[in-house]
Each structure stands twice: as structure tokens, then as C-alpha cells.
Design an enzyme around this catalytic site. Structure first.
Site, PDB file in Angstrom:
ATOM      1  N   ALA A   1       0.835  -1.206   0.000  1.00 30.02           N
ATOM      2  CA  ALA A   1       0.000   0.000   0.000  1.00 30.02           C
ATOM      3  C   ALA A   1       0.865   1.249   0.000  1.00 30.02           C
ATOM      4  CB  ALA A   1      -0.917   0.007   1.216  1.00 30.02           C
TER       5      ALA A   1
ATOM      6  N   SER B   1       2.141   5.938  -5.170  1.00 31.60           N
ATOM      7  CA  SER B   1       3.282   5.385  -5.901  1.00 31.60           C
ATOM      8  C   SER B   1       3.762   6.210  -7.099  1.00 31.60           C
ATOM      9  CB  SER B   1       2.929   3.969  -6.380  1.00 31.60           C
ATOM     10  OG  SER B   1       1.938   4.035  -7.397  1.00 31.60           O
TER      11      SER B   1
ATOM     12  N   THR C   1      11.498   0.459  -3.097  1.00 34.71           N
ATOM     13  CA  THR C   1      11.841   0.793  -4.479  1.00 34.71           C
ATOM     14  C   THR C   1      13.322   1.144  -4.601  1.00 34.71           C
ATOM     15  OG1 THR C   1      11.525   2.498  -6.169  1.00 34.71           O
ATOM     16  CG2 THR C   1      10.981   3.135  -3.939  1.00 34.71           C
ATOM     17  N   ASP C   2      13.865   0.940  -5.779  1.00 35.36           N
ATOM     18  CA  ASP C   2      15.271   1.327  -6.014  1.00 35.36           C
ATOM     19  C   ASP C   2      15.429   2.856  -5.999  1.00 35.36           C
ATOM     20  OD1 ASP C   2      13.984   1.929  -8.412  1.00 35.36           O
ATOM     21  OD2 ASP C   2      15.479   0.970  -9.700  1.00 35.36           O
ATOM     22  N   GLU C   3      14.300   3.590  -6.081  1.00 37.80           N
ATOM     23  CA  GLU C   3      14.393   5.057  -6.117  1.00 37.80           C
ATOM     24  C   GLU C   3      14.922   5.632  -4.808  1.00 37.80           C
ATOM     25  OE1 GLU C   3      11.165   7.067  -8.122  1.00 37.80           O
ATOM     26  OE2 GLU C   3      10.609   5.245  -9.164  1.00 37.80           O
TER      27      GLU C   3
ATOM     28  N   TYR D   1       8.142  11.308  -3.345  1.00 35.99           N
ATOM     29  CA  TYR D   1       7.770   9.880  -3.328  1.00 35.99           C
ATOM     30  C   TYR D   1       8.919   9.031  -2.784  1.00 35.99           C
ATOM     31  CZ  TYR D   1       7.537   5.114  -5.170  1.00 35.99           C
ATOM     32  OH  TYR D   1       7.595   3.748  -5.288  1.00 35.99           O
ATOM     33  N   SER D   2      10.103   9.168  -3.392  1.00 37.42           N
ATOM     34  CA  SER D   2      11.207   8.285  -2.977  1.00 37.42           C
ATOM     35  C   SER D   2      11.668   8.603  -1.555  1.00 37.42           C
ATOM     36  CB  SER D   2      12.365   8.330  -3.976  1.00 37.42           C
ATOM     37  OG  SER D   2      12.789   9.649  -4.211  1.00 37.42           O
TER      38      SER D   2
ATOM     39  N   LYS E   1       9.365   6.738   0.709  1.00 35.26           N
ATOM     40  CA  LYS E   1       9.678   5.297   0.727  1.00 35.26           C
ATOM     41  C   LYS E   1      10.966   5.037   1.512  1.00 35.26           C
ATOM     42  CE  LYS E   1       7.753   2.403  -1.250  1.00 35.26           C
ATOM     43  NZ  LYS E   1       6.585   1.543  -0.866  1.00 35.26           N
TER      44      LYS E   1
ATOM     45  N   TYR F   1       9.319  13.254 -21.461  1.00 34.64           N
ATOM     46  CA  TYR F   1       9.903  14.309 -20.629  1.00 34.64           C
ATOM     47  C   TYR F   1      11.349  14.583 -21.040  1.00 34.64           C
ATOM     48  CZ  TYR F   1       6.093  13.153 -17.273  1.00 34.64           C
ATOM     49  OH  TYR F   1       4.880  12.912 -16.672  1.00 34.64           O
TER      50      TYR F   1
ATOM     51  N   ARG G   1      15.762   3.554 -17.105  1.00 36.81           N
ATOM     52  CA  ARG G   1      15.144   2.750 -16.053  1.00 36.81           C
ATOM     53  C   ARG G   1      15.498   1.283 -16.343  1.00 36.81           C
ATOM     54  NH1 ARG G   1      15.063   7.121 -14.436  1.00 36.81           N
ATOM     55  NH2 ARG G   1      13.338   8.382 -13.639  1.00 36.81           N
TER      56      ARG G   1
END
Ligand code: NAD
Ligand code: TYD
Length: 358
Positions: A92, A95, A149-151, A174-175, A178, A231, A238
Site C-alpha cells: 500500500a 506510488s 523501491t530502487d528510487e 515519493y522516494s 519510501k 519528458y 530505467r
């Protein structure tokens, strides 16, 4: 090997965010692969939660859906009292990086506070001596798995790969949310001895992905002859992972992962965004004139790439999809499921819960 006292063969998994892209693929995967497992899917159904993704398992007696928010402590406590939960798999989250740039607040409350609520209630329910703050004894076989996440590692230059021991240098709200959650998870292991694992995976693609992320957005726009917004210069890289490979990796970590360990998951598929857009155009037989270069994302990470040596060598997991095969199947899935995407784009899918459950 003889069974340890209190150890049961059947697992009861609390899967959070199970109506989202990866969570719904994971639930279907686990129910197929492990007939003895039971799954409780806890999802608040944000714009990204879609119960239609789970039509295939709706009637399965081993599956239960609960509409609820991971930040709701009383409700989460109630779930641990009602069900003999042995595992939490926390998908959850808010994202989407672009949304976190426009409105970061909810990323902090869901991704950080929500994770802390789940950890704390798992600790309370699983501790053998809950009143003893020094005790680190937990029920046999329990596990909290955090899907990260890898971010969280930030961005790479032209060379190098993310390894698990790297410092966390997140660049987007976001990252950063996380990464914060990862640190809270770590603290519950170090301070309270909670049996946890963390996985950090690269960008996923596959069926049921919400069409705000690069691959489904480009496929949907391309099918409908709409412009394809790339962008900046489109040369950001990625490392793409098929969602089913992500599911099998989490499955391997739940079964064989070391408590307290972090595992990177990646598919060894580094691609520039523009390459992917051109591949989608070619596969669908459209024109590159659809490509529109737009203003770059603020703080745009240039390159992500995963070193997956730890999970492959220690747990024997490996990705099964080549990028070419995975993309071919994914594009075909979106072509075959135009009704699904139409309902998502129109917002109609959000009435599914009322139609089915109310
Ligand atoms: P998604 O946005 O498709 O789904 C998220 C799900 O979480 C939705 O069903 C949503 O309703 C639910 N949710 C959101 N807030 C909630 C709350 N407060 N309480 C209960 N449920 C809530 O996301 P996804 O792409 O499936 O990603 C799942 C996880 O994997 C996330 O934690 C994400 O950070 C991580 N991840 C995703 C990718 C990727 O490429 N998609 C890559 C690496 C890591
Ligand atoms: P995205 O799918 O949002 O994942 P993330 O930001 O978590 O990596 O974006 C993947 C890459 O594609 C990222 O470099 C941003 C880029 N992108 C575009 O160029 N155009 C778009 O419309 C979108 C959604 C993403």
C-alpha cells in the site's frame, strides 16, 4: 526437517494495497502457487486501487477483501484480532512520482505513517510477551515484508549499479517517503527484533498497470493516436522488471529471505525512455510523429540500474522474462483489454466496489 512447535503449514497473508497494479498481480500469483495460503487484501481503494484486477480470485474462499486505510490503527488492530495473520506484505502506497511533486502530503502520511501503524500492530499481535519492552520473542514463522523501491538510492551517473549497502539519497517526495518507511522498518528490527525483510525493485511493467505510468500511458495513447509526452530529452534510463518476476522474487524472499535483510530486485533491462516509446510505436504500427517532447520533470532522476547479485546468488531467484517478450505480451494485453482501460480512464472502475460489495 521436523516441524517446530507452533509452526503451521498454512500462511495467512495480510496483503496491503492488493487492489493496485503489483499487489493484484501478487495476490493472483500467490493463490495459484500456494494452495494452502489464505490472503486478506486490505486496500482503501484510492484512484489507483481497482478491484476489477481481482475478478479472477473474487470467488476463492481463501481470499477476503477489506476496504480500509493502513493509517487506521484501530481497524488494523481489529484485523490482527480477527484473523490469524502470519505475514504482512506491504504494497500500500502512493506510488506516482509526478503526483508527489504536485501534492506531497499524502505520500508522507500513507507511505510513512501507514507503514509505522502496520509495523506497530504486527509487533503487538506477534510478540509472545507484548507487555515486556525488552522481549524480542515472536510467534514462530511470522514475517513483515516491506515492498520498497530502487528510487530510495537516488540517481546513478552513466556507470555503476545500485547495491543494497548504498546510502539512501532519494530525490523526489515519493522516494523520500519510501526511504523514510525503509528506515522505520529497520528500526523495528533493530529495536524490537521484529522479523522483517525489505525488497527494493526497479520499475515494473505488465498487465493491470494504471495508465499514468510510462509504459501503459504510452501504449494507451498510441493505440488511440494521441500524442506521446516524452519528458526532457527522453534519455533517462530505467531498469525494467516484469511484474510477474517481481511477484516471484517477493515469494522467494518470504520463503527463504534472512530476517533483517534487504534484497534488490531487477530484471537486467536498462532502457532509455525514448527507446521504449519507439518500441511501442513500432509494435503498434504507428508513426513516430506522435512523439512530443515536453518540459522535463523537476528533479528527474537520470538513471536507475539494479545489481541483483544478492537475491540471485543467495535465494536462487532469477527473472524469467526478456524485455522483448514481456513488452510483446504487455502490449497485447492492453489491446485485448480495451474495456478495462476505458473504465480506468473514464473513472467507471471506481463504482465496482459499490456494485460488488455494498
Ligand atoms: P499502485 O499505485 O498501483 O497501487 C497502490 C495501492 O495501494 C492501490 O490499490 C491503493 O488503493 C492502495 N493504497 C493507497 N493508499 C492506501 C492506504 N492508505 N491504505 C490502504 N491502501 C492504500 O502501486 P504499485 O505500482 O502496485 O506499487 C505497489 C508498491 O510497490 C508500492 O509500495 C510502490 O512504492 C512499490 N514499487 C512500485 C514500482 C512500480 O514500478 N510500480 C517499483 C518499485 C516499487
Ligand atoms: P514513471 O512510469 O512515472 O516511473 P518512475 O518515475 O517511478 O521511474 O516514469 C518512468 C520514466 O518515464 C521516467 O523517467 C519519467 C518518464 N515519463 C515520460 O517521459 N513521460 C510520461 O508521460 C511519464 C508518465 C513518464
Amino acid at each position: 526437517m521436523s516441524k517446530k512447535l507452533g509452526q503451521t503449514d498454512s500462511r495467512v497473508l495480510l496483503v496491503t494495497g492488493g487492489a493496485g497494479f503489483i499487489g493484484s498481480n501478487f495476490i493472483t500469483y500467490i493463490l495459484q502457487k500456494h494452495p494452502e495460503d489464505t490472503i486478506i487484501n486490505l486496500d482503501v481503494l484510492t484512484y489507483a486501487g481497482n478491484l476489477e484486477n481481482l475478478k479472477g480470485v473474487e470467488g476463492d474462499p481463501r481470499y477476503t477483501f477489506i476496504k480500509g486505510d493502513i493509517r487506521d490503527r484501530d481497524m488494523v488492530r481489529g484485523l490482527f484480532k480477527t484473523y490469524p495473520i502470519t505475514h504482512v506484505v506491504n504494497f500500500a502506497a502512493e506510488s506516482h512520482v509526478d503526483r508527489s511533486i504536485v501534492d506531497p502530503d499524502i505520500f508522507l502520511t500513507t507511505n510513512i505513517i501507514g507503514t509505522e501503524v502496520l509495523l506497530d500492530e504486527a509487533k503487538r499481535a506477534w510478540k509472545i510477551y507484548p507487555e515486556d519492552k525488552y522481549s524480542k520473542e515472536y510467534k514462530e514463522g511470522v514475517r513483515f515484508h516491506q515492498v520498497s523501491t530502487d528510487e530510495v538510492y537516488g540517481a546513478l551517473g552513466k556507470e555503476g549499479l545500485f547495491v543494497e549497502s548504498m546510502p539512501l539519497l532519494p530525490n523526489s517526495p515519493y522516494s523520500a517517503s519510501k526511504a523514510s518507511a525503509d528506515l522505520i522498518v529497520r528500526s523495528y528490527q533493530k529495536t524490537f527484533g521484529l522479523p522483517v525483510t525489505v525488497s527494493r525493485c526497479s520499475n515494473n511493467y505488465g498487465a493491470y498497470q494504471f495508465p499514468e505510468k510510462l509504459i501503459p500511458l504510452m501504449i494507451n495513447n498510441c493505440i488511440n493516436d494521441r500524442s506521446l509526452p516524452v519528458y526532457g530529452d527522453g534519455m533517462q534510463i530505467r531498469d525494467w522488471l516484469h511484474v510477474i518476476d517481481h511477484c516471484s522474487a517477493i515469494d522467494a524472499i518470504l520463503e527463504k529471505g534472512e530476517t533483517g535483510d534487504i534484497y534488490n530486485i531487477g530484471g537486467n533491462n536498462e532502457k532509455a525512455n525514448i527507446e521504449i516509446v519507439k518500441l511501442i510505436i513500432k509494435t503498434l504500427g504507428k508513426s513516430e510523429e506522435l512523439i512530443t517532447y515536453v518540459k522535463d520533470r523537476p528533479g528527474h532522476d537520470r538513471r536507475y540500474a539494479i545489481d541483483n547479485t544478492k537475491i540471485t546468488s543467495q535465494l536462487g531467484w532469477k527473472p524469467t522474462y526478456t524485455f522483448e517478450q514481456g513488452m510483446k505480451e504487455t502490449i497485447q494485453w492492453y489491446l485485448d483489454n480495451q474495456k478495462w482501460i476505458e473504465r480506468v480512464v473514464s473513472g467507471d472502475y471506481q463504482g465496482y466496489y459499490e456494485r460488488m460489495y455494498c
